[in-house]
Design a protein around this motif. Structure first.
Motif: not given
Ligand SMILES: Nc1ncnc2c1ncn2[C@@H]1O[C@H](COP(=O)(O)OP(=O)(O)OP(=O)(O)O)[C@@H](O)[C@H]1O
Ligand SMILES: [Mg+2]
Length: 369
Positions: A247-255
């Motif tokens: 998992t990764v902390h981001a607000n969109s798949p691009e981010d």
């Protein structure tokens, strides 16, 4: 008395003012902002409670004894604590003067029931087609990153995905503090270790990913990728370990993909940016974006495929499924569905060659209703 029981008794005594919340199965998180201000999260929504500690000193004493019971300390030189309680709950603490409200605590309760795919669909987090597509991706051994904000449901979804791994493989699960519920015949769990009082003995996620590569994993699962271990994970994905998860902390798949690149960059100064970008692109197959919405629900917002680069050199992140319009119902809840974007996954042929029951038509956009 066994050690576990001693821990449990300490927690019960120390946290007596919030015991009722700890024992309440509908409470998922307890948030203490100083002795008199205590909130809980129930069904994804925040509520203020009437529970209170008598004063700051007794709250601080409670936290000090909890820290001691898990072999840790919290004081002026070390004003922060992140630890796991014996029942699997997670506790995070910051004390004054950093915490201006008084001792500030979050207790994320361990959810005992392991959610099944059918139950997950029932919560409205994903629909049948989205779930079946993810299931197929797990079967095919796609490398999948779950991306989302704090408390958006990343760990829950990762547990769920790992429960769909076909039998007969060897999994290595690596976490900061053990949270993932992976029921599988052949699984090895690793947990990081903090440095001791002399600053020695630290074992990071990155160290554990390195070790795991020598322990013949089929799939490596990293609870949360938040540092340079991204580089080892990407290397593992590119060197025959199909079906790795993280998992990764981001607000969109691009981010999310850009963040993975940035984290991996921190892992090795010698690798050129061009080489790294190309490795990241070929390592990650899918990004599942999960978000938390204003009605307290958690939903899969997009399932996107990473396929090559755009003309400007940025990653080409193609949504396969996307959350459609959300409409608020009379009771305040939001209603909406994951919908196909109209784009076929690049591995459609592989789905068909394996006779997996997911027809091309499922990826076709539905006409506007
Ligand atoms: N689909 C869902 N429906 C309802 N509640 C959910 C759902 N998914 C997760 N939750 C609840 O939301 C809370 C946060 O979930 P989880 O720990 O999976 O999030 P996270 O993104 O990993 O959080 P963190 O950023 O702290 O690591 C938990 O209490 C979990 O039970
Ligand atoms: Mg998590």
């Amino acid at each position: 008395m066994d050690q576990g029981q001693v821990f449990k008794d300490t927690i019960k005594q120390s946290l007596a003012p919030v015991l009722i919340l700890l024992d309440d199965p509908t409470v998922s998180e307890i948030l203490i902002n100083g002795p008199h201000d205590i909130f809980v999260e129930r069904k994804g929504k925040m509520e203020k409670t009437t529970c209170q500690f008598p004063d700051e000193d007794s709250l601080r004493a409670a936290i000090t004894s909890i820290a001691q019971s898990v072999g840790r300390r919290i004081h002026a030189d070390e004003p922060r604590l992140d630890a796991r309680l014996p029942d699997g709950s997670r506790i995070a603490v910051v004390i004054p003067p950093c915490a201006r409200n008084g001792t500030t605590v979050s207790i994320r309760k361990f959810t005992k029931s392991k959610i099944t795919l059918a139950e997950y669909i029932k919560t409205g987090a994903i629909n049948e087609d989205g779930a079946r597509f993810l299931d197929i991706c797990m079967f095919l051994g796609k490398n999948i990153i779950v991306s989302g904000g704090t408390g958006s449901g990343k760990t829950t979804l990762l547990s769920l995905l790992s429960s769909r791994i076909p039998k007969g493989q060897r999994l290595i699960v690596i976490e900061d503090s053990s949270e993932l519920q992976v029921e599988y015949e052949h699984v090895v769990f690793f947990e990081t270790q903090m440095a001791n009082e002399n600053g020695k003995g630290e074992v990071s996620i990155r160290d554990l990913v390195k070790s795991s590569l020598r322990l013949r994993p089929d799939r490596i699962i990293v609870g949360e990728v938040r540092s340079s271990e991204a580089l080892e994970l990407i290397n593992a994905m590119n060197t025959g370990h199909k079906g790795c998860l993280g998992t990764v902390h981001a607000n969109s798949p691009e981010d999310a993909i850009v963040r993975l690149e940035a984290l991996a960059q921190g892992g090795d100064a010698k690798i050129s940016e061009k080489a790294l970008v190309s490795q990241v692109q070929s390592a990650i197959d899918l990004i599942v974006q999960i978000s938390r919405y204003s009605d307290g629900s958690r939903r899969v917002a997009a399932i996107s495929e990473v396929s090559g680069f755009n003309e400007d050199g940025s990653y080409n992140v193609v949504p396969i499924f996307q959350l459609g319009r959300l409409v608020r119902k009379a009771d305040g809840s939001l209603q909406g569905q994951l919908e196909p974007s109209g784009q076929l996954p690049s591995f459609m042929q592989e789905i068909e060659d394996n006779n997996l029951p997911f027809s091309r038509t499922k990826f076709q956009q539905v006409a506007e209703r």
